[in-house]
Write an enzyme that holds these catalytic residues in place. Structure first.
Site, PDB file in Angstrom:
ATOM      1  N   CYS A 113      29.091  15.892 -39.097  1.00  0.00           N
ATOM      2  CA  CYS A 113      30.604  16.181 -39.016  1.00  0.00           C
ATOM      3  C   CYS A 113      30.991  14.789 -39.150  1.00  0.00           C
ATOM      4  O   CYS A 113      30.982  13.561 -37.816  1.00  0.00           O
ATOM      5  CB  CYS A 113      30.652  16.816 -37.943  1.00  0.00           C
ATOM      6  SG  CYS A 113      32.780  17.091 -37.358  1.00  0.00           S
ATOM      7  N   GLU A 164      35.122  18.390 -44.618  1.00  0.00           N
ATOM      8  CA  GLU A 164      33.313  18.082 -45.724  1.00  0.00           C
ATOM      9  C   GLU A 164      33.946  17.754 -46.956  1.00  0.00           C
ATOM     10  O   GLU A 164      35.086  18.374 -47.294  1.00  0.00           O
ATOM     11  CB  GLU A 164      32.423  19.317 -45.003  1.00  0.00           C
ATOM     12  CG  GLU A 164      31.572  19.099 -45.495  1.00  0.00           C
ATOM     13  CD  GLU A 164      31.050  17.786 -44.678  1.00  0.00           C
ATOM     14  OE1 GLU A 164      30.732  16.659 -45.485  1.00  0.00           O
ATOM     15  OE2 GLU A 164      30.603  17.845 -43.793  1.00  0.00           O
TER      16      GLU A 164
END
Length: 223
Positions: free
Chosen positions: A2, A103
């Protein structure tokens, strides 16, 4: 992993959701990047409070801020044993509120990666499992920093990326934040995949690739 997220929920609504005893003067941010100072939620003297910490944990024993040990993510599978995170896992756990995270998906035969924005279907803020640490330099300077714990991607995430942040449901918040809880095995059982059917994802523009860009365009559906 992340490496970027968004947080734009009104601070009053955020405090109500996480039942904190203080408010932060937060401005909406649609492209939060590592090394920036971000809000965390932790227990201080028995009270659940917001605090601010640098994203990228600096171990208390590091001699320099810019060490190879500083990191934005910690792997759920090894976080309890890694020297950089071991102490924080035992004593300094926190929640990191986000509205969603980004992402980048690899595209076959292309050097360009496709960014996605991932959030809850409910569009409500989520709590990521985090750790925080206190560092003091030889010159007396002090920095509080944090990291986000990541685990294997669920069914929604796997086509996009094989890792995802650990999202904690509300019934786990108290257990995770309780500093008196030193049961490593029990704590690690909290670090699981979030149900894929409660999450959603959509394509966004490559404008998010640069942390200099910080507007609603970063989270807008590009389909």
């Amino acid at each position: 992993m992340c490496g970027r997220f968004a947080l734009y929920t009104d601070p009053i609504a955020l405090a109500k959701k996480f039942q904190t005893e203080n408010l932060l003067d937060l401005q909406p941010s649609y492209n939060v990047a590592p090394s920036q100072t971000i809000p965390i939620i932790r227990i201080e003297q028995g009270h659940r409070l917001f605090a601010m910490a640098r994203w990228g944990l600096i171990p208390s024993w590091a001699k320099e801020i810019n060490t190879g040990y500083s990191t934005i993510n910690a792997r759920a599978e090894t976080v309890a044993e890694k020297p950089a995170f071991q102490s924080a896992f035992q004593n300094r756990r926190c929640l990191i509120p986000v509205d969603g995270f980004f992402e980048w998906q690899e595209i076959s035969n292309s050097k360009i990666k496709q960014p996605w924005y991932i959030s809850l279907i409910s569009q409500k803020p989520m709590a990521l499992a985090g750790l925080w640490e206190h560092w003091q330099g030889s010159d007396g300077s002090e920095i509080e920093s944090c990291t986000i714990i990541v685990t294997a991607g669920n069914e929604l995430m796997q086509p996009i990326h094989n890792r995802m942040p650990v999202i904690l449901s509300p019934e786990k918040w108290g257990t995770w934040l309780d500093a008196a809880n030193t049961n490593k095995q029990g704590l690690q059982t909290l670090l699981t995949q979030y149900p894929a059917d409660e999450m959603t994802a959509w394509l966004v523009s490559t404008v998010v690739n640069s942390p200099r860009n910080n507007s609603e365009e970063c989270i807008s559906n590009s389909n």
